[in-house]
Design a protein around this motif. Structure first.
Motif, PDB file in Angstrom:
ATOM      1  N   PRO A  74       9.770 -21.236 -20.049  1.00 48.95           N
ATOM      2  CA  PRO A  74       8.556 -21.313 -20.869  1.00 48.95           C
ATOM      3  C   PRO A  74       7.873 -19.961 -21.110  1.00 48.95           C
ATOM      4  O   PRO A  74       7.162 -19.804 -22.100  1.00 48.95           O
ATOM      5  CB  PRO A  74       7.630 -22.233 -20.063  1.00 48.95           C
ATOM      6  N   HIS A  75       8.106 -18.970 -20.224  1.00 51.24           N
ATOM      7  CA  HIS A  75       7.414 -17.676 -20.390  1.00 51.24           C
ATOM      8  C   HIS A  75       7.766 -17.010 -21.714  1.00 51.24           C
ATOM      9  O   HIS A  75       6.955 -16.310 -22.288  1.00 51.24           O
ATOM     10  CB  HIS A  75       7.802 -16.700 -19.268  1.00 51.24           C
ATOM     11  N   VAL A  76       9.001 -17.170 -22.128  1.00 50.10           N
ATOM     12  CA  VAL A  76       9.454 -16.457 -23.331  1.00 50.10           C
ATOM     13  C   VAL A  76       9.750 -17.429 -24.471  1.00 50.10           C
ATOM     14  O   VAL A  76      10.321 -17.047 -25.480  1.00 50.10           O
ATOM     15  CB  VAL A  76      10.712 -15.603 -23.021  1.00 50.10           C
ATOM     16  N   PRO A 140       0.668 -18.552 -13.050  1.00 52.33           N
ATOM     17  CA  PRO A 140       0.592 -19.903 -13.642  1.00 52.33           C
ATOM     18  C   PRO A 140       1.352 -21.002 -12.899  1.00 52.33           C
ATOM     19  O   PRO A 140       1.205 -22.171 -13.239  1.00 52.33           O
ATOM     20  CB  PRO A 140       1.225 -19.689 -15.031  1.00 52.33           C
ATOM     21  N   HIS A 141       2.155 -20.662 -11.876  1.00 50.62           N
ATOM     22  CA  HIS A 141       3.103 -21.642 -11.305  1.00 50.62           C
ATOM     23  C   HIS A 141       2.476 -22.622 -10.307  1.00 50.62           C
ATOM     24  O   HIS A 141       2.992 -22.841  -9.212  1.00 50.62           O
ATOM     25  CB  HIS A 141       4.254 -20.906 -10.621  1.00 50.62           C
ATOM     26  N   VAL A 142       1.374 -23.232 -10.710  1.00 45.67           N
ATOM     27  CA  VAL A 142       0.579 -24.075  -9.815  1.00 45.67           C
ATOM     28  C   VAL A 142       1.321 -25.314  -9.304  1.00 45.67           C
ATOM     29  O   VAL A 142       1.070 -25.785  -8.195  1.00 45.67           O
ATOM     30  CB  VAL A 142      -0.701 -24.510 -10.561  1.00 45.67           C
ATOM     31  N   SER A 286      12.436 -23.822 -11.085  1.00 47.15           N
ATOM     32  CA  SER A 286      11.188 -23.076 -11.001  1.00 47.15           C
ATOM     33  C   SER A 286      10.232 -23.506 -12.100  1.00 47.15           C
ATOM     34  O   SER A 286       9.175 -24.074 -11.831  1.00 47.15           O
ATOM     35  CB  SER A 286      11.450 -21.582 -11.049  1.00 47.15           C
ATOM     36  N   ASP A 287      10.610 -23.282 -13.358  1.00 42.94           N
ATOM     37  CA  ASP A 287       9.677 -23.515 -14.465  1.00 42.94           C
ATOM     38  C   ASP A 287      10.105 -24.659 -15.372  1.00 42.94           C
ATOM     39  O   ASP A 287       9.490 -24.909 -16.396  1.00 42.94           O
ATOM     40  CB  ASP A 287       9.542 -22.236 -15.304  1.00 42.94           C
ATOM     41  N   ALA A 288      11.210 -25.311 -15.029  1.00 38.66           N
ATOM     42  CA  ALA A 288      11.682 -26.452 -15.824  1.00 38.66           C
ATOM     43  C   ALA A 288      12.310 -27.442 -14.855  1.00 38.66           C
ATOM     44  O   ALA A 288      12.870 -27.064 -13.839  1.00 38.66           O
ATOM     45  CB  ALA A 288      12.698 -25.984 -16.856  1.00 38.66           C
TER      46      ALA A 288
HETATM   47 ZN    ZN Z   1       7.861 -18.646 -14.102  1.00 39.04          ZN
END
Ligand code: ZN
Length: 330
Positions: A74-76, A140-142, A286-288
């Protein structure tokens, strides 16, 4: 800082999409800010973890579209024209926030003038939020701290109640049931990490996504890249981390499903050159989240997977298939 310096193709595409949106939204009648009673509510959600909360809280009252899917960073992530169409069709939109979806900021701001758009992290206080030491940005990784993420459930619940008061009781009841499941998940995470021998409680991953997990459950966390994957890791960072691996005799490092593993491999080679064997402890979400339709494709499954894989690889004691005996074994 890189957020603001990056220009080129993606910035141009984003500008185009926002420009097209401006024209489309000017032509369309402004939709109501409260629900018209025609179920299901069409909900747009950015990352899977946010979509999952809405599915749990709204149940069959909502039809949720997850924009940034499994395995996508999601960062990019730059929104496509299809994403813009999804957002325009949605009655209400939820995103994670704290600049996680950095390249969607413009489009979300634009859309929020015509329909409700909410960041699920908006209840978290300055005291709670962590900051990246290098950039000063909030981390942001709450969702990596289950108690913190439970506050996001409260935000979704209260916004749905506000948007559709007719179903308020159902939303509140579902949110409570989900939050008590998350309490059990939180307790499992704490005891699983605690079962790792103390000197080996070090989590080394591709990027800094796990600091909230580290603070919540008591494990030291090191990411090769910073809190956004937009920054590059330097040779100095890699060497510093090889020192740590060798000196602390850390047995495993971890790759992430949405980030390249090239830096992690450099670490393993660096340690090998100094006669310390390090294995890849597993692949972390991690993010997905994992693929849709699987246990790992839910928030609970994602966290159960991460915690169980980390504890197992670092010498802790956990059930082979996790807290609910539902993890896939490969
Ligand atoms: Zn991340």
């Amino acid at each position: 800082m890189t957020y603001f310096l990056r220009i080129g193709y993606s910035a141009w595409t984003r500008w185009m999409i926002v420009a097209v949106l401006t024209v489309l939204m000017g032509a369309a009648p402004a939709p109501a800010r409260t629900f018209n009673g025609n179920y299901p509510i069409r909900v747009g959600a950015t990352v899977g973890m946010v979509a999952d909360i809405v599915r749990e809280v709204a149940g069959d009252k909502a039809d949720v579209t997850n924009i940034i899917g499994s395995g996508v960073d999601p960062h990019v992530y730059s929104p496509t024209r299809g994403d813009a169409a999804v957002l325009l069709r949605s009655d209400i939109i939820f995103y994670s926030g704290i600049l996680l979806e950095g390249q969607m900021t413009d489009i979300l701001a634009k859309i929020s003038r015509k329909r409700p758009v909410h960041a699920v992290t908006e209840l978290l206080s300055e005291d709670y939020l962590l900051r990246d030491r290098q950039t000063g940005h909030h981390d942001p990784h709450v969702w990596m701290d289950v108690q913190g993420w439970s506050k996001a459930v409260a935000v979704v619940s209260s916004k749905l109640v506000e948007f559709d008061p007719a179903s308020a009781d159902e939303y509140r009841k579902n949110a409570e049931a989900y939050q008590s499941r998350l309490e059990r998940l939180d307790a499992y995470a704490r005891s699983a990490i605690h079962s790792i021998p103390e000197n080996q409680r070090v989590l080394l991953t591709a990027h800094d996504a796990f600091s909230y997990m580290g603070r919540a459950y008591g494990i030291e966390v090191k990411g090769i890249q910073g809190i956004s994957t937009e920054s590059e890791a330097g040779l100095k960072d890699i060497n510093r981390l090889v020192d740590l691996l060798v000196n602390r005799r850390i047995p495993a490092v971890f790759v992430e499903t949405s980030v390249s593993d090239k830096n992690v491999k450099a670490l393993i080679e660096g340690a090998a050159a100094r006669d310390h064997r390090v294995s890849i402890g597993g692949s972390l979400f991690s993010d997905a989240m994992g693929p849709p339709g699987t246990y790992e494709g839910t928030y609970e499954g994602m966290i159960d997977h991460n915690i169980t894989v980390i504890a197992k690889a670092l010498g802790g004691k956990v059930p082979a298939r996790g807290m609910q005996d539902k993890l896939s074994t490969d």
